[in-house]
Structures are given as structure tokens and as C-alpha cells.
Design an enzyme around this catalytic site. Structure first.
Site, PDB file in Angstrom:
ATOM      1  N   HIS A   1      -1.678   0.237  26.277  1.00  0.00           N
ATOM      2  CA  HIS A   1      -2.002  -1.016  25.593  1.00  0.00           C
ATOM      3  C   HIS A   1      -2.281  -0.823  24.103  1.00  0.00           C
ATOM      4  CE1 HIS A   1      -2.466  -3.822  29.102  1.00  0.00           C
ATOM      5  NE2 HIS A   1      -2.470  -2.668  29.723  1.00  0.00           N
TER       6      HIS A   1
ATOM      7  N   ASP B   1      -3.659  -1.950  15.499  1.00  0.00           N
ATOM      8  CA  ASP B   1      -3.918  -2.616  16.782  1.00  0.00           C
ATOM      9  C   ASP B   1      -2.650  -2.563  17.623  1.00  0.00           C
ATOM     10  OD1 ASP B   1      -5.262  -4.123  18.699  1.00  0.00           O
ATOM     11  OD2 ASP B   1      -6.093  -5.495  17.206  1.00  0.00           O
TER      12      ASP B   1
HETATM   13  P1  ADP Z   1      -8.871  -5.883  22.160  1.00  0.00           P
HETATM   14  O1  ADP Z   1      -8.171  -5.832  23.494  1.00  0.00           O
HETATM   15  O2  ADP Z   1      -8.748  -4.660  21.316  1.00  0.00           O
HETATM   16  O3  ADP Z   1     -10.289  -6.333  22.259  1.00  0.00           O
HETATM   17  P2  ADP Z   1      -7.234  -8.264  21.664  1.00  0.00           P
HETATM   18  O4  ADP Z   1      -7.223  -9.187  20.478  1.00  0.00           O
HETATM   19  O5  ADP Z   1      -5.883  -7.838  22.120  1.00  0.00           O
HETATM   20  O6  ADP Z   1      -8.147  -7.037  21.288  1.00  0.00           O
HETATM   21  O7  ADP Z   1      -7.936  -8.983  22.900  1.00  0.00           O
HETATM   22  C1  ADP Z   1      -9.241  -9.447  22.795  1.00  0.00           C
HETATM   23  C2  ADP Z   1      -9.494 -10.486  23.881  1.00  0.00           C
HETATM   24  O8  ADP Z   1     -10.910 -10.662  24.009  1.00  0.00           O
HETATM   25  C3  ADP Z   1      -8.892 -11.846  23.559  1.00  0.00           C
HETATM   26  O9  ADP Z   1      -8.366 -12.413  24.726  1.00  0.00           O
HETATM   27  C4  ADP Z   1     -10.103 -12.629  23.050  1.00  0.00           C
HETATM   28  O10 ADP Z   1     -10.033 -14.023  23.316  1.00  0.00           O
HETATM   29  C5  ADP Z   1     -11.243 -12.008  23.814  1.00  0.00           C
HETATM   30  N1  ADP Z   1     -12.468 -12.102  22.995  1.00  0.00           N
HETATM   31  C6  ADP Z   1     -12.711 -11.535  21.818  1.00  0.00           C
HETATM   32  N2  ADP Z   1     -13.912 -11.874  21.349  1.00  0.00           N
HETATM   33  C7  ADP Z   1     -14.453 -12.696  22.250  1.00  0.00           C
HETATM   34  C8  ADP Z   1     -15.687 -13.392  22.357  1.00  0.00           C
HETATM   35  N3  ADP Z   1     -16.642 -13.335  21.413  1.00  0.00           N
HETATM   36  N4  ADP Z   1     -15.887 -14.118  23.442  1.00  0.00           N
HETATM   37  C9  ADP Z   1     -14.953 -14.180  24.398  1.00  0.00           C
HETATM   38  N5  ADP Z   1     -13.780 -13.568  24.352  1.00  0.00           N
HETATM   39  C10 ADP Z   1     -13.524 -12.818  23.304  1.00  0.00           C
END
Ligand code: ADP
Length: 470
Positions: A146, A354
Site C-alpha cells: 500500500h 505517499d
Molecule cells: P494513510 O492510509 O496513510 O493514513 P490515506 O489518505 O490513504 O492515508 O487514508 C487515510 C484514511 O483515513 C482516509 O480514508 C481518511 O478519510 C481517514 N481519516 C484520516 N483522518 C481522519 C480523521 N480525523 N477521522 C476519520 N478518518 C480519518
């Protein structure tokens, strides 16, 4: 891998898509129980829900630390995100990482049928196929990485690089997020590992033949559009809008992780207010950054740095009726996130590196088609390959980012709509469901491996192979 107990917004993406795929076909979901125990039982807890069997393995606390905070997040995470200064390699962590994979394989093996296909997720479990093969499993095993795969110059700094690539070769299919990642791994295979590469990403390494291909992960676009539409006019959206008092909102949503480039993003916002004083009091930035991996020292230091930066920006520019930067370390429900995204004129997604970045895609999906916001996106996010309608920035160029924020704030409705349409077309085409189906189809060989190539099974190198040096 997310456990079936996982709740909240995160369970909206990958976990739901995989569960759906399992529910459709029936299958086994195997992962860590989230619990540690000295001398844990060697057999997982098994239970059934609908067509899916869940098997959850408990780990020894020291093994779990060496595996998770140690090798996976203290070594592989910084390596794959090009942060060599943060990389800690300790043999004991590497051994713990392998031990956990061996434990998992031993617990999983009795539950597998010979014709099962196994799909392994992410850098925590790269050696799982090697361990399963050692126990005699000969069925299809696929792996999806991922996070980014680093270029050979970076990957070679890892003392265990050769062993990890040998582990990858025990899979039948290795999926990566972008063409850039695939190129990086293929270059390593041909130039460092004495492997050969045939068309369609088929790779030979020693006695193994396997395939490396790109599967850009997506989101459940329909669900996000639905949530965002439901958010329109909701009490939460109204409260948010009232709090902005007519100002534009720029939003960032990232786990508190050093790969996300948060200090640079804060600095760019500070620079916008400094070098474009006319923007003061007209735009509010909201950074949602739930805490993550707080047991790893580097994350504690990052938290302190961000608190200082946020304090400095607000101290310098706040007015009695305007706080420039709202910084929130908490999770939100997906519906609330959708309301925040939809209200925001700018989505600011500026990781230093990322694998994909799903927030970028969620921001696009949540927009009002009649008045869409603009996505400001780092060129080093995997999503930048697809989301060409974004304002692409270099997160290492703070002043350049400030200028990009300034011009994105001035964009006409016509340009915002054109850019959004281009992005939305990709977000609705490459969904999480398509990603899941394509990977499983390729792995199970329904359509064969790419250009009619048969699956990997200890085959000799073809005569016309590209050979690496050495
Ligand atoms: P990573 O997997 O590195 O955290 P991504 O952007 O690919 O980064 O995925 C992050 C996921 O987590 C997204 O689906 C996002 O909506 C969720 N997310 C991030 N911050 C929050 C938050 N404060 N509350 C709920 N969901 C969150």
C-alpha cells in the site's frame, strides 16, 4: 490488516471493500487480534459471521513491538517514504518481524485448503508467502504494497533488502500503487538481484517466476458522494459555515505522520499570510490530524513541532474574531469529514511521499459539482498520477506552495469545474471495488497473467530475457 472489530471512518474504505469481496465469495479473514500475551496460544481464535470466517492471532508483546513499532514502522515505513534519516535498523527487530510472520503462517496454514488463494496486505507481512511456502502451501498468493516502493538507491540502504525481495518472489502476484513504484522494483530486480524481466511485468528471480503490476487503489466513490450530498444543509455543515463567517476554508486531513508533510504545509500557510497579506482574515485553514503510532519516538517529536508551528502562526496572525489555523488531533465520522470536505474551497494534500493518498480522492468525491473546490496536491502522492485536474505542488518548496494556495483561492468557477470533472472521472472509474476485483481476478488467473502469460511456478528463464549486471 484491519480487524473485523474496526469501526469509524477508516472502516469505510479498504476494510469494507475487502469484507464485501469476502462476503461475495465466502472466505477467511486472518489477522492480528489486537491483543498481546506472554506465551500466546499458537492457534488463532476462529469465529464465523455470514459467509466469512475470521481467525485472529494473539502475539507475544516483545514480538509485537519488534514487528510493529520496530521493523515495520521504524525501518520499512521511513525507508519506503524516502526518509533515511529516520530509519532505524536493528537485527532484533528484523528477527521479531520474521518471527511474527512465521507465527502467522503456522497459525494460518491449518486453515488453508490447497486451492485457496491468499491475499496479503502491506509491508508488515512481506515474508508471509516465504513462510507459507516453507510449510508446503502451493496455492496462489498475492501481495499488495500500500505504500511507495523506493528506488534502488534508497532500497539498497536496507541491510535486509535482498531477503525482502526474495520474500516478494515467493508470491505469484505483487501489486504496487503506481508505475513509478513498479519501475523502482523492476530496476532493482534487473540491476541488483540478477533477475530477468519479460513483457507484462513477469519477473524471474532464481527459481521463481512471478508478476509485478500496478493496481492504483481507490475509494468507494458512490458512498462518498452519497455522504457528501447528505451533508449538504446538515446541522454540522451549518455550524461549520457559521463558524467561518464567510471566509474560505482550506482543509487538510492526514494522520499525524511525518510522511504527510504537515510542517511544510503549516509553513506554506504561514507564508501565504505573510507574502499575500490581502489573504489575512479571508481564509481559514483546518488541519485534522488524528494521532498515530504514538509509541514511535519520531511521532512524538512531530507532534511537538506541529503544536509549536500552529501556535506561532496563530500568535502572529490571529485577530480577535479570526483564528487562521484550526488544528484538531481527533478522528471524525465519515459523514462529518464529508461535510468538511464539501465546505472547503481548497483541499490541501501535500505529503512528502505517499503510496496513494485516499484523502485526495475523498475530497474530490465530496465536492458540489456546481461549486467545486480545488485540490492542491503533492507531486509525490501516488494520487498525482491520476488526479491531473489538481494544482500540483512540490511540498519541499514552501514559497511555491504558498503561491499555489493563493492562485487556487482565486480560481474562476469555470476552471474549478473543469479541474474537478477531470479528477472526478478518475475517482469514479478507479474505485476500491474495481481495485479489489482486478487484483483478485488477476491473482486467481481467470484472465491469465496479463498478456497470456502463465502463472509463476519455478520456471526457467526464457531465452530472450533481459539480464541484469553482475
Ligand atoms: P494513510 O492510509 O496513510 O493514513 P490515506 O489518505 O490513504 O492515508 O487514508 C487515510 C484514511 O483515513 C482516509 O480514508 C481518511 O478519510 C481517514 N481519516 C484520516 N483522518 C481522519 C480523521 N480525523 N477521522 C476519520 N478518518 C480519518
Amino acid at each position: 490488516m484491519a480487524s473485523p472489530k474496526e469501526r469509524g471512518a477508516k472502516a469505510g474504505g479498504l476494510a469494507v471493500a475487502l469484507r464485501e469481496a469476502l462476503n461475495k465469495r465466502g472466505g477467511l479473514w486472518f489477522g492480528w487480534s489486537g491483543e498481546t500475551q506472554v506465551d500466546p496460544p499458537s492457534e488463532p481464535k476462529v469465529f464465523r459471521s455470514g459467509k466469512v470466517t475470521y481467525a485472529l492471532q494473539t502475539l507475544d508483546p516483545e514480538d509485537q513491538r519488534a514487528h510493529y513499532a520496530g521493523y515495520a514502522n521504524g525501518t520499512l515505513w521511513p525507508l519506503c517514504h524516502y526518509r533515511l534519516g529516520l530509519l532505524n535498523f536493528r537485527r532484533t527487530d528484523w528477527e521479531g518481524y520474521r518471527r511474527v510472520n512465521a507465527t502467522f503462517a503456522r497459525a494460518l496454514m491449518p486453515l488453508l485448503k490447497p486451492d485457496d488463494i491468499v491475499w496479503v496486505h502491506d509491508y508488515h507481512f512481506i515474508p508471509l508467502a516465504s513462510e507459507l511456502r516453507a510449510l508446503g502451501f502451493e496455492g496462489r498468493i498475492g501481495y499488495f504494497h500500500h505504500i511507495p516502493f523506493p528506488t534502488p538507491e534508497v532500497f539498497l540502504t536496507l541491510p535486509s533488502h535482498a531477503a525482502l525481495v526474495r520474500d516478494l518472489s515467493r508470491y505469484d502476484l505483487v501489486g504496487l500503487q503506481t508505475e513509478h513504484d513498479v519501475r523502482a522494483l523492476l530496476t532493482y530486480v534487473s540491476s541488483e538481484a540478477r533477475g530477468w524481466i519479460a513483457p507484462g511485468g513477469v519477473v524471474g528471480l532464481r527459481d521463481r517466476r512471478f508478476r509485478i503490476a500496478t493496481y492504483p487503489i481507490g475509494i468507494d466513490a458512490d458512498a462518498f458522494v452519497h455522504d457528501a450530498e447528505a451533508a449538504a444543509g446538515s446541522e454540522e455543515e451549518e455550524r461549520l459555515k457559521a463558524s467561518l463567517a464567510g471566509r474560505a476554508l482550506a482543509v487538510g486531513v492526514d494522520r499525524l505522520d511525518y510522511s504527510k508533510g504537515l510542517p511544510n504545509k503549516f509553513a506554506a500557510f504561514g507564508e501565504l499570510l505573510k507574502s499575500h497579506p490581502e489573504r489575512r482574515s479571508t481564509v481559514t485553514m483546518m488541519q485534522v490530524a488524528p494521532l498515530s503510532r504514538s509509541e514511535v519516538t519520531e511521532y512524538q517529536a512531530l507532534r511537538r513541532e506541529l503544536e509549536e508551528l500552529a501556535g506561532a502562526i496563530n500568535g502572529e496572525y490571529a485577530e480577535f474574531d479570526w483564528v487562521p489555523l484550526r488544528y484538531l488531533n481527533r478522528p471524525f465520522q465519515r459523514a462529518t469529514l464529508a461535510a468538511i470536505y464539501r465546505t472547503a474551497r481548497l483541499g490541501v494534500v501535500t505529503p512528502l511521499r505517499d503510496g496513494m493518498n485516499l484523502v485526495a480522492k475523498e475530497y474530490v468525491a465530496a465536492q458540489n459539482p456546481e461549486d467545486p473546490g480545488v485540490l492542491v496536491l503533492s507531486r509525490f502522492a501516488g494520487a498525482a498520477d491520476e488526479l491531473s485536474g489538481s494544482v500540483i505542488v512540490n511540498p519541499y518548496d514552501v514559497e511555491g506552495m504558498a503561491d499555489a494556495l493563493n492562485s487556487a483561492l482565486s480560481m474562476t468557477l469555470g476552471e474549478r469545474k473543469d479541474r474537478w470533472r477531470a479528477n472526478m472521472e478518475k475517482v469514479t472509474r478507479n474505485t476500491i471495488h474495481r481495485w479489489c476485483e482486478t487484483f483478485i481476478t488477476d491473482l486467481s488467473g481467470v484472465d491469465g497473467y496479463g498478456a497470456g502469460v502463465e502463472p509463476a511456478r519455478s520456471l526457467p528463464a526464457p531465452k530472450k530475457a533481459t539480464r541484469g549486471r553482475n
